[in-house]
Scaffold this active site. Structure first.
Site, short mmCIF file in Angstrom:
data_model
loop_
_atom_site.label_atom_id
_atom_site.label_comp_id
_atom_site.label_asym_id
_atom_site.label_seq_id
_atom_site.Cartn_x
_atom_site.Cartn_y
_atom_site.Cartn_z
N ARG A 64 0.85 -1.19 0.00
CA ARG A 64 0.00 0.00 0.00
C ARG A 64 0.89 1.24 0.00
O ARG A 64 2.10 1.15 0.08
CB ARG A 64 -0.90 0.01 1.24
CG ARG A 64 -0.18 -0.36 2.51
CD ARG A 64 -0.80 0.17 3.76
NE ARG A 64 -0.75 1.62 3.80
CZ ARG A 64 0.33 2.30 4.14
NH1 ARG A 64 1.47 1.70 4.46
NH2 ARG A 64 0.31 3.62 4.16
N GLY A 65 0.24 2.39 -0.08
CA GLY A 65 0.97 3.64 -0.13
C GLY A 65 1.17 4.08 -1.57
O GLY A 65 1.65 3.30 -2.40
N GLN A 212 -3.61 2.38 10.38
CA GLN A 212 -2.29 2.34 9.77
C GLN A 212 -1.30 3.29 10.44
O GLN A 212 -0.09 3.08 10.34
CB GLN A 212 -2.41 2.62 8.27
CG GLN A 212 -3.08 1.46 7.55
CD GLN A 212 -3.37 1.77 6.10
OE1 GLN A 212 -3.22 2.89 5.64
NE2 GLN A 212 -3.81 0.76 5.37
N ASP A 253 -2.79 10.43 -2.00
CA ASP A 253 -3.02 9.35 -2.96
C ASP A 253 -3.35 9.89 -4.34
O ASP A 253 -3.15 9.19 -5.33
CB ASP A 253 -4.15 8.45 -2.47
CG ASP A 253 -3.70 7.58 -1.31
OD1 ASP A 253 -3.30 6.44 -1.57
OD2 ASP A 253 -3.72 8.05 -0.17
N ASN A 263 -6.52 12.02 0.36
CA ASN A 263 -5.64 11.29 1.27
C ASN A 263 -6.51 10.49 2.23
O ASN A 263 -7.74 10.57 2.21
CB ASN A 263 -4.72 12.25 2.03
CG ASN A 263 -3.59 11.53 2.73
OD1 ASN A 263 -2.84 10.78 2.12
ND2 ASN A 263 -3.44 11.74 4.03
N LYS A 264 -5.88 9.69 3.07
CA LYS A 264 -6.61 8.83 3.98
C LYS A 264 -7.64 9.63 4.76
O LYS A 264 -7.39 10.75 5.20
CB LYS A 264 -5.62 8.14 4.93
CG LYS A 264 -6.23 7.05 5.81
CD LYS A 264 -6.95 5.99 5.01
CE LYS A 264 -6.08 5.27 3.99
NZ LYS A 264 -5.07 4.43 4.60
#
Length: 382
Positions: A64-65, A212, A253, A263-264
């Protein structure tokens, strides 16, 4: 404040196991991943022998990332080509595995294009596969170099905005070496501040979904010897109110043409808090995360996570007797509907600066973003 809760460790790489690597054992090439769903309890690897296995690893967040997904996507195309699978089919499956993260599609396209160009020039399937692998390896190297340059630019920006050091930085989700070919994006800036004695405190949001921040950022911070404190996402406001946050550093992202940042989930509320409390809100991301083909934040497809992540409590490393696979211990009434987006979108007017490997964009405008992307293309064409 809260110094008694600090944790630190030896100043070394966050993990001795690379987040991703290509290997060629006698039985055939494979892509080896550090399985991030098993951290921090254990460091174990996941071996992918084909694109479907990598797609599953991407969807399960074993890898991920944003930057690392781009690298993984490129290697996935190369893996299909080297092993003689349908490259076009593999590329389509990989690119669609995480729709919000633009780097994934960028990496896939880069390796696929190299494969197609080699074939068009009269190369055989082996030469085309070699071209795809070379493109993936080049992307991997470029991301590692970009990480270092982002850290330099980000640290210089912090020193400009907050002269004197002693930075108290709040970060969200995970942006270190686990998401990059190098030392990361936003976390790399904080790590640079730590190494130069400028970091007083790293505030680590636990971060939904899948915690996370708690599982991965705290893990990286501890392994790097940084002074850090973990907090629940909904406690961030009290830190701002107490004057304990000097800057917010997050990754991205996808960044759209107008400077909106996906983003998250939980990033947008931090931006609102930062604006109210006059705290810099800084996004750190490579130019590959800037998507000039997407006009604005409203055009971004935001992934929705399973509802059971909200309605149940799960310990991923510990089997729960009687629980369904992927489930856990219920904390809400049976049948409860849950809203569980993976990301949110922060408008450009709430972003103080976007730090890229090609420089800092501030104020954030469509024109400035286009220029930094053009600069990146000129460097790549070199």
């Amino acid at each position: 404040m809260a110094d008694q809760y600090a944790h630190s460790g030896d100043d070394k790489r966050p993990t001795e196991i690379p987040a991703i690597r290509w290997e060629e054992p006698p039985e055939g090439p494979v892509l080896v991943l550090l399985n991030q769903t098993r951290l921090p309890a254990e460091e174990v690897e996941l071996v992918c022998t084909d694109a479907p296995a990598l797609v599953e690893a991407i969807r399960s967040l074993a890898v991920r990332g944003a930057p690392l997904l781009g690298i993984a996507g490129a290697y996935g195309v190369a893996l299909a080509a080297v092993r003689g699978f349908d490259v076009e089919e593999a590329a389509a499956a990989l690119a669609g595995a995480r729709p919000t993260a633009v780097n994934l599609a960028v990496g896939v396209r880069r390796a696929q294009s190299a494969h197609e160009v080699a074939l068009a020039k009269g190369g055989d399937v082996r030469q085309a596969a070699a071209a795809a692998l070379a493109a993936a390896r080049q992307l991997h190297r470029e991301d590692a170099e970009a990480s270092g340059r982002m850290a330099e630019h980000g640290l210089a920006l912090l020193d400009e905005l907050l002269p004197g050091g002693g930075h108290r930085i709040l970060t969200h989700c995970n942006t270190g070496s686990l998401v990059s070919g190098g030392e990361g994006t936003a976390f790399a800036v904080a790590l640079a501040a730590h190494r130069t004695g400028r970091l007083r405190r790293l505030w680590v949001d636990e971060t939904r979904p899948l915690l996370q921040g708690a599982r991965l950022t705290a893990y990286e911070a501890a392994r790097s010897g940084m002074a850090y404190t973990l907090l629940t996402d909904n406690a961030a406001g009290s830190l701002f109110a107490a004057g304990e946050v000097d800057a917010v550093l997050i990754g991205a992202d996808r960044i759209t043409a107008d400077g909106s940042v996906a983003n998250k989930v939980g990033s947008y509320p931090l931006a609102v808090l930062a604006r109210y409390h006059h705290v810099p809100f800084i996004v750190v991301a490579p130019v590959t995360t800037v998507d000039l083909d997407t006009a604005d934040g409203a055009s971004i497809e935001v992934e929705q996570r399973p509802g059971h992540e909200v309605t149940e409590v799960t310990a991923p490393q510990v089997p729960v007797v009687g629980a369904e696979a992927g489930g856990g211990i219920p904390v809400a009434p049976l049948g409860t509907q849950a809203y569980n987006p993976a990301f949110d979108v922060t408008p450009s007017e709430l972003v103080t600066a976007i730090v890229t490997e090609e420089g800092v964009v501030s104020p954030v405008t469509a024109e400035a973003l286009a220029e930094v992307c053009a600069r990146g293309r000129r460097v790549a064409a070199g």
